[in-house]
Design a protein around this motif. Structure first.
Motif, PDB file in Angstrom:
ATOM      1  N   PRO A 507      47.406 -36.043  -7.841  1.00 27.94           N
ATOM      2  CA  PRO A 507      45.941 -35.933  -8.263  1.00 27.94           C
ATOM      3  C   PRO A 507      45.178 -35.479  -7.017  1.00 27.94           C
ATOM      4  CG  PRO A 507      46.549 -38.191  -7.821  1.00 27.94           C
ATOM      5  CD  PRO A 507      47.811 -37.542  -7.623  1.00 27.94           C
ATOM      6  N   PHE A 508      44.239 -34.731  -6.964  1.00 30.18           N
ATOM      7  CA  PHE A 508      43.353 -34.219  -6.109  1.00 30.18           C
ATOM      8  C   PHE A 508      41.907 -34.457  -6.458  1.00 30.18           C
ATOM      9  CE2 PHE A 508      46.910 -31.485  -6.100  1.00 30.18           C
ATOM     10  CZ  PHE A 508      47.502 -31.578  -4.636  1.00 30.18           C
ATOM     11  N   ARG A 509      41.295 -35.370  -5.516  1.00 34.82           N
ATOM     12  CA  ARG A 509      40.022 -35.849  -5.730  1.00 34.82           C
ATOM     13  C   ARG A 509      38.855 -35.403  -4.806  1.00 34.82           C
ATOM     14  NH1 ARG A 509      43.556 -40.284  -6.557  1.00 34.82           N
ATOM     15  NH2 ARG A 509      43.392 -41.209  -8.490  1.00 34.82           N
ATOM     16  N   ASP A 510      37.655 -35.527  -4.982  1.00 37.53           N
ATOM     17  CA  ASP A 510      36.493 -35.160  -4.358  1.00 37.53           C
ATOM     18  C   ASP A 510      35.995 -36.463  -3.574  1.00 37.53           C
ATOM     19  OD1 ASP A 510      36.755 -32.261  -4.657  1.00 37.53           O
ATOM     20  OD2 ASP A 510      35.134 -32.132  -6.301  1.00 37.53           O
ATOM     21  N   THR A 511      35.433 -36.179  -2.496  1.00 39.72           N
ATOM     22  CA  THR A 511      34.819 -37.237  -1.559  1.00 39.72           C
ATOM     23  C   THR A 511      33.477 -37.326  -2.005  1.00 39.72           C
ATOM     24  OG1 THR A 511      36.460 -36.832   0.250  1.00 39.72           O
ATOM     25  CG2 THR A 511      34.227 -38.349   0.404  1.00 39.72           C
ATOM     26  N   HIS A 512      32.810 -36.238  -2.361  1.00 36.73           N
ATOM     27  CA  HIS A 512      31.534 -36.219  -2.956  1.00 36.73           C
ATOM     28  C   HIS A 512      31.545 -36.033  -4.555  1.00 36.73           C
ATOM     29  CE1 HIS A 512      26.964 -36.000  -2.431  1.00 36.73           C
ATOM     30  NE2 HIS A 512      27.188 -35.118  -3.710  1.00 36.73           N
ATOM     31  N   LYS A 513      31.355 -37.017  -5.144  1.00 36.74           N
ATOM     32  CA  LYS A 513      31.932 -36.750  -6.655  1.00 36.74           C
ATOM     33  C   LYS A 513      30.721 -35.856  -7.464  1.00 36.74           C
ATOM     34  CE  LYS A 513      34.633 -40.934  -7.167  1.00 36.74           C
ATOM     35  NZ  LYS A 513      34.829 -40.886  -5.541  1.00 36.74           N
ATOM     36  N   ALA A 514      31.002 -35.195  -8.126  1.00 37.38           N
ATOM     37  CA  ALA A 514      29.906 -34.231  -8.964  1.00 37.38           C
ATOM     38  C   ALA A 514      29.953 -34.985 -10.416  1.00 37.38           C
ATOM     39  CB  ALA A 514      30.628 -33.072  -9.052  1.00 37.38           C
ATOM     40  N   ASN A 515      30.929 -35.796 -10.707  1.00 36.24           N
ATOM     41  CA  ASN A 515      30.862 -36.234 -12.203  1.00 36.24           C
ATOM     42  C   ASN A 515      30.632 -35.504 -13.283  1.00 36.24           C
ATOM     43  OD1 ASN A 515      30.928 -39.052 -10.753  1.00 36.24           O
ATOM     44  ND2 ASN A 515      28.962 -38.904 -10.585  1.00 36.24           N
ATOM     45  N   GLY A 516      31.385 -34.329 -13.073  1.00 34.97           N
ATOM     46  CA  GLY A 516      31.443 -33.354 -14.217  1.00 34.97           C
ATOM     47  C   GLY A 516      30.235 -32.387 -14.099  1.00 34.97           C
ATOM     48  N   GLY A 532      36.676 -28.181  -7.119  1.00 35.45           N
ATOM     49  CA  GLY A 532      36.034 -26.884  -7.510  1.00 35.45           C
ATOM     50  C   GLY A 532      37.053 -25.660  -6.948  1.00 35.45           C
ATOM     51  N   THR A 533      37.461 -25.996  -5.635  1.00 33.60           N
ATOM     52  CA  THR A 533      38.413 -24.832  -5.032  1.00 33.60           C
ATOM     53  C   THR A 533      39.544 -24.794  -5.807  1.00 33.60           C
ATOM     54  OG1 THR A 533      37.253 -25.630  -2.620  1.00 33.60           O
ATOM     55  CG2 THR A 533      39.268 -24.262  -2.948  1.00 33.60           C
ATOM     56  N   ILE A 534      40.503 -25.563  -6.018  1.00 39.58           N
ATOM     57  CA  ILE A 534      41.393 -25.515  -6.768  1.00 39.58           C
ATOM     58  C   ILE A 534      41.041 -24.747  -8.220  1.00 39.58           C
ATOM     59  CG2 ILE A 534      43.238 -26.734  -8.016  1.00 39.58           C
ATOM     60  CD1 ILE A 534      42.791 -29.059  -6.047  1.00 39.58           C
ATOM     61  N   THR A 535      39.916 -25.069  -8.984  1.00 37.63           N
ATOM     62  CA  THR A 535      39.562 -24.415 -10.091  1.00 37.63           C
ATOM     63  C   THR A 535      39.590 -22.876  -9.961  1.00 37.63           C
ATOM     64  OG1 THR A 535      38.547 -26.397 -10.891  1.00 37.63           O
ATOM     65  CG2 THR A 535      38.098 -24.317 -11.981  1.00 37.63           C
ATOM     66  N   ILE A 536      38.903 -22.644  -8.746  1.00 37.76           N
ATOM     67  CA  ILE A 536      38.706 -21.203  -8.523  1.00 37.76           C
ATOM     68  C   ILE A 536      40.004 -20.350  -8.166  1.00 37.76           C
ATOM     69  CG2 ILE A 536      37.794 -19.343  -6.537  1.00 37.76           C
ATOM     70  CD1 ILE A 536      35.430 -21.307  -6.237  1.00 37.76           C
ATOM     71  N   ALA A 537      41.016 -21.181  -7.317  1.00 39.77           N
ATOM     72  CA  ALA A 537      42.416 -20.616  -6.973  1.00 39.77           C
ATOM     73  C   ALA A 537      43.023 -20.279  -8.253  1.00 39.77           C
ATOM     74  CB  ALA A 537      42.925 -21.614  -6.162  1.00 39.77           C
ATOM     75  N   ASP A 538      42.936 -21.313  -9.382  1.00 41.04           N
ATOM     76  CA  ASP A 538      43.433 -21.223 -10.502  1.00 41.04           C
ATOM     77  C   ASP A 538      43.136 -19.946 -11.002  1.00 41.04           C
ATOM     78  OD1 ASP A 538      44.976 -23.504 -10.246  1.00 41.04           O
ATOM     79  OD2 ASP A 538      43.704 -24.684 -11.416  1.00 41.04           O
ATOM     80  N   ARG A 539      41.869 -19.544 -10.982  1.00 39.95           N
ATOM     81  CA  ARG A 539      41.491 -18.163 -11.608  1.00 39.95           C
ATOM     82  C   ARG A 539      42.140 -17.022 -10.915  1.00 39.95           C
ATOM     83  NH1 ARG A 539      34.821 -19.330 -12.783  1.00 39.95           N
ATOM     84  NH2 ARG A 539      35.287 -21.327 -13.969  1.00 39.95           N
ATOM     85  N   LEU A 540      42.227 -17.140  -9.355  1.00 44.63           N
ATOM     86  CA  LEU A 540      42.520 -16.060  -8.736  1.00 44.63           C
ATOM     87  C   LEU A 540      44.184 -15.758  -8.972  1.00 44.63           C
ATOM     88  CD1 LEU A 540      42.107 -14.296  -6.206  1.00 44.63           C
ATOM     89  CD2 LEU A 540      42.493 -16.138  -4.714  1.00 44.63           C
ATOM     90  N   GLY A 541      44.954 -17.003  -9.062  1.00 42.54           N
ATOM     91  CA  GLY A 541      46.424 -16.596  -8.988  1.00 42.54           C
ATOM     92  C   GLY A 541      46.942 -17.077  -7.666  1.00 42.54           C
ATOM     93  N   LYS A 542      48.169 -17.524  -7.674  1.00 42.99           N
ATOM     94  CA  LYS A 542      48.908 -18.009  -6.442  1.00 42.99           C
ATOM     95  C   LYS A 542      49.275 -16.646  -5.647  1.00 42.99           C
ATOM     96  CE  LYS A 542      53.432 -18.773  -8.973  1.00 42.99           C
ATOM     97  NZ  LYS A 542      54.359 -19.684  -8.939  1.00 42.99           N
ATOM     98  N   GLU A 543      49.861 -15.300  -6.500  1.00 47.19           N
ATOM     99  CA  GLU A 543      50.144 -14.355  -5.733  1.00 47.19           C
ATOM    100  C   GLU A 543      48.917 -13.712  -4.921  1.00 47.19           C
ATOM    101  OE1 GLU A 543      50.919 -14.920  -8.666  1.00 47.19           O
ATOM    102  OE2 GLU A 543      52.830 -15.122  -9.036  1.00 47.19           O
ATOM    103  N   LYS A 544      47.739 -13.671  -5.580  1.00 49.35           N
ATOM    104  CA  LYS A 544      46.511 -13.103  -4.831  1.00 49.35           C
ATOM    105  C   LYS A 544      46.126 -14.037  -3.662  1.00 49.35           C
ATOM    106  CE  LYS A 544      45.699  -9.204  -6.606  1.00 49.35           C
ATOM    107  NZ  LYS A 544      45.755  -7.790  -5.936  1.00 49.35           N
ATOM    108  N   LEU A 545      46.324 -15.105  -3.827  1.00 47.79           N
ATOM    109  CA  LEU A 545      45.917 -15.931  -2.586  1.00 47.79           C
ATOM    110  C   LEU A 545      46.917 -15.888  -1.592  1.00 47.79           C
ATOM    111  CD1 LEU A 545      44.164 -18.427  -1.489  1.00 47.79           C
ATOM    112  CD2 LEU A 545      45.740 -20.086  -2.690  1.00 47.79           C
ATOM    113  N   TYR A 546      48.380 -15.932  -1.634  1.00 51.32           N
ATOM    114  CA  TYR A 546      49.181 -15.499  -0.753  1.00 51.32           C
ATOM    115  C   TYR A 546      48.883 -14.093  -0.126  1.00 51.32           C
ATOM    116  CZ  TYR A 546      53.816 -14.932   1.365  1.00 51.32           C
ATOM    117  OH  TYR A 546      54.697 -14.839   2.413  1.00 51.32           O
ATOM    118  N   SER A 580      51.935 -27.578  -5.437  1.00 55.20           N
ATOM    119  CA  SER A 580      51.452 -26.605  -4.457  1.00 55.20           C
ATOM    120  C   SER A 580      50.124 -26.019  -4.933  1.00 55.20           C
ATOM    121  CB  SER A 580      52.451 -25.531  -4.272  1.00 55.20           C
ATOM    122  OG  SER A 580      53.431 -26.349  -3.674  1.00 55.20           O
ATOM    123  N   ALA A 581      49.925 -25.776  -6.313  1.00 59.32           N
ATOM    124  CA  ALA A 581      48.790 -25.221  -6.661  1.00 59.32           C
ATOM    125  C   ALA A 581      47.552 -25.966  -6.491  1.00 59.32           C
ATOM    126  CB  ALA A 581      48.882 -25.065  -8.532  1.00 59.32           C
ATOM    127  N   GLY A 582      47.645 -27.110  -6.057  1.00 61.51           N
ATOM    128  CA  GLY A 582      46.391 -27.966  -5.566  1.00 61.51           C
ATOM    129  C   GLY A 582      46.332 -28.147  -4.109  1.00 61.51           C
TER     130      GLY A 582
END
Length: 754
Positions: A507-516, A532-546, A580-582
């Motif tokens: 699990p990956f948590r935020d220190t400053h909670k947005a509560n959705g 929020g950053t992991i969500t953006i990376a999921d849209r980008l894809g691991k190949e592009k991030l690499y 690793s995706a997180g």
């Protein structure tokens, strides 16, 4: 020429001598036959006639002789009986009469001399018939007399020896002493002398022309002395010409093993002054043989010895120990940029830092002096002997991109902040975003480069290039920038953010909670939202991030010029696990150095163009010619528009209320940057504590400088020092370079848009 008669001619009285005074002597008294005066002896010639005999007398005798010969050949002529009578009388002469006649001749030796040293015998060496000089008369008629009668000359025949005379055994006469010819003797002596001089001359030519090299080389090896001429090592300057490291006059102490009398005692006396163990000094002074087979007469004991210490050593008057001019490396700033500059050995060989990296350039080429010298107390150059000097070629100097003032202040700030939390390792880097020049690069801990022997290896490490960390949240700028460039998000993108997200079993948590609630990109960056950053990376894809990680320069050394620079490590997409995706998008499972991350933010500040960092500005050769280094390599990563949008998002970190980077804000200037919290990795293993960081740029509206601060604090609290350290460093940098404060108003950010 008529043959010489075997028997000398005689005059009418029977004398062989003849005389110019025969016609009338003193008093008219007849002389005794066979006896003549000394003048007759002097005028006698080997031909049997005197030199004073007139032509008429010779002609008269010749005619008489010829007439007698003709009469002898005709029977009944009175001339024949007379000749026979004379011949018979001559035959009856005994040998005794001959010896008495010869002994009665007092001038016979003189006649022999005049006759060439021969006796009266003919040239053929035959013994003449015995005759009695007192009774011998001339029997040969003159030639003109015989010619008048028409008689032919009788044939010569040997008169037979009388039968009554007893023949005695022949005895070889004693050979008279031959007198030497002085001209022959002179010629012989001249020939011998010339031959002697010829032999000597040939030998001299052979020695000088043919055998000279062999003889000359036979002894010159024992007389040759070699003295090294150290090449002055090049200096290291900052960008403004201030000396960071240079060489000063010193002394080197050497030993001649062939002259050292007591090796243990000499080593013991030198050890306290040189600071070298006795055993090591004794080993250096031990006799040894060079590759050529000759004994070594020069061995370094220490280099860079101060002049005062050298004077103390020479005062000991130790046999075989000497000192000559040398150089010593001096670092005026002591620990200023020591982790970058490094240090040299006593032999002026670079061992660490830039001294080691550019040792070939700085060292130059040593010279050498070879000369013929005497032995013992005469160990000095021999006048007129062999002398060869190869001049030393000074090394080139380096001009770094560092700024002395900036470097000093950075080290001071970093040291003070690290002391507050008992930090173990810290690094601070300042870059000019357009040129990639490193303006300051500080490390903690540090050491005194002028005396590196008292330091520990960990104190001498350049943390900016060797401090490998999990960058943490500072990596989120790469994820956001790649998503903007690929069009996955826009500057106005906003979406709901949960408090936790699970990748795999992690699990990956935020220190400053947005509560959705829906959060803007600026809000996600300001509060460092992992979800929020992991969500953006999921849209980008691991190949592009690499791909963008590589384009931003991660995973390989920057090539800044420091030896031992770490390359970091990237996790290829094929090796990603579910978690690793997180972890990768938020800066974990990634290894990077502070310098690599500073270059990432410099690319964002430079309108999306990555510029290779560099430490060396130019080189200066021994003649003072300056050669700038090659411009830094560049490559585009983001478009200028996306880079500007990303800078605006990063500016929220220092402006939004309760944002993570408020402590990094610089009054009067707009600052864009990002905080981070990661781990320190040693040999791939996570170390206790955390690594806090802040990387920012200023002025945000038109950036000029990027500063990165990293601090490893085993006890935690790193976040409390990274921001303040950045603030102080950036504020000093902007004031140092007279950057005017920001005139534009800061942008307003909405964290939770409706």
């Amino acid at each position: 020429m008529a043959p010489r008669p075997e028997e000398p001619r005689r005059d009418a009285t029977g004398s062989r001598r003849g005389s110019s005074r025969a016609a009338g002597n003193r008093g008219g008294e007849p002389r005794e036959p066979g006896v003549g005066g000394i003048s007759d002896a002097r005028s006698y010639t080997p031909r049997g006639r005197t030199v004073r005999e007139s032509r008429e007398e010779r002609d008269e005798r010749a005619g008489t002789a010829r007439a007698g010969d003709r009469a002898a050949r005709q029977p009944g002529l009175p001339g024949r009986s007379e000749r026979e009578e004379r011949t018979a009388a001559a035959r009856r002469t005994t040998r005794a009469d001959q010896r008495r006649a010869r002994s009665a001749d007092p001038f016979r030796p003189a006649l022999q001399v005049l006759d060439g040293g021969r006796a009266t015998a003919g040239r053929t060496g035959r013994r003449a018939a015995p005759t009695t000089r007192a009774t011998v008369i001339r029997t040969v008629e003159p030639a003109d007399t015989r010619a008048a009668r028409g008689d032919e000359p009788p044939p010569r025949r040997r008169t037979p020896r009388p039968a009554s005379t007893a023949r005695r055994p022949s005895r070889k006469p004693r050979r008279p002493l031959l007198l030497a010819d002085p001209r022959r003797r002179l010629r012989l002596g001249t020939v011998l002398t010339l031959a002697l001089f010829a032999v000597i001359g040939i030998r001299l030519v052979a020695l000088q022309a043919v055998e000279a090299p062999a003889y000359a080389g036979g002894g010159v090896t024992d007389r040759l002395r070699t003295v090294d001429l150290p090449a002055p090592r090049g200096a290291i300057y900052d960008r403004n010409g201030n000396v960071l490291a240079h060489s000063v006059e010193a002394r080197y102490v050497f030993a001649d093993p062939t002259r050292v009398e007591d090796v243990p005692a000499t080593a013991k006396a030198l050890s306290p002054l040189l600071g070298i163990p006795v055993s090591e000094l004794a080993e250096r002074m031990a006799p040894r043989v060079r590759p050529g087979g000759t004994p070594s007469e020069f061995e370094y004991l220490a280099r860079g010895v101060t002049i005062d210490t050298a004077k103390k050593i020479m005062a000991l008057d130790l046999p075989g120990i000497g000192a000559h001019r040398d150089e010593r490396r001096e670092v005026p700033g002591a620990d200023l940029a020591a982790n970058l500059i490094g240090f040299t050995s006593q032999e002026m060989v670079g061992l660490e830092g830039l001294e080691a990296r550019y040792d070939d350039l700085l060292a130059g080429v040593d010279g050498k002096r070879i000369f013929e010298g005497g032995a013992g107390d005469l160990n000095a150059p021999i006048p007129g002997g062999r002398s060869e000097t190869t001049e030393a070629k000074p090394g080139s100097s380096l001009t770094l991109t560092l700024d002395w003032d900036l470097q000093y202040r950075f080290q001071e700030i970093l040291s003070d902040q690290m002391a507050k939390v008992s930090g173990s390792t810290g690094a601070a880097v300042a870059m000019d975003i357009r040129s990639g020049e490193i303006l300051a690069q500080a490390s903690h801990p540090t050491y005194n480069a002028a005396d590196p022997r008292k330091s520990k290896p960990t104190d001498r490490t350049d943390a900016a290039t060797s401090f490998v960390v999990d960058p943490g949240s500072v990596h989120k700028a790469i994820t956001f920038g790649a998503a903007l460039q690929e069009g996955v998000i826009t500057p106005d993108t906003a979406f709901p953010v949960a408090n936790v997200i699970v990748k795999g079993d992690t699990p990956f948590r935020d220190t400053h909670k947005a509560n959705g609630r829906t959060m803007s990109l600026a809000g996600m960056m300001a509060y460092s939202s992992n979800v929020g950053t992991i969500t953006i990376a999921d849209r980008l894809g691991k190949e592009k991030l690499y791909e963008y990680q590589q384009r931003f320069g991660l995973g390989k050394p920057t090539g800044v010029g420091m030896p031992g620079e770490a390359s970091g490590r990237l996790l290829p997409p094929a090796e990603w696990s579910d978690s690793s995706a997180g972890s990768v998008p938020i800066g974990h499972s990634v290894d990077a150095t502070p310098l690599q991350m500073a270059a990432v933010y410099a690319a964002i500040a430079n309108n999306g163009t990555w510029v290779q960092p560099r430490l060396v500005k130019e080189t200066i050769d021994s003649e003072g010619k300056r050669t700038p280094t090659e411009p830094s390599a560049t490559r585009p990563v983001l478009s200028p528009e996306n880079a500007k949008a990303l800078r605006t998002i990063l500016e929220a970190v220092t402006t939004v209320e309760s944002a993570t980077g408020l402590t990094a804000a610089v009054p009067g200037y707009r600052i864009a940057g990002k905080t981070g919290t990661g781990w320190r990795l040693v040999d791939g293993k996570r170390q206790p504590g955390e690594v806090a960081s802040f990387i920012g740029m200023a002025p945000a509206e038109n950036p000029r400088y990027v500063i990165a601060v990293f601090a490893h604090t085993p006890g935690g609290g790193g976040g409390a020092i990274a921001g303040p350290a950045f603030r102080d460093m950036m504020g000093f940098t902007l004031r140092h370079y007279k950057v005017p404060p920001t005139a534009e108003k800061r942008p307003e950010f909405t964290v939770y848009p409706r």
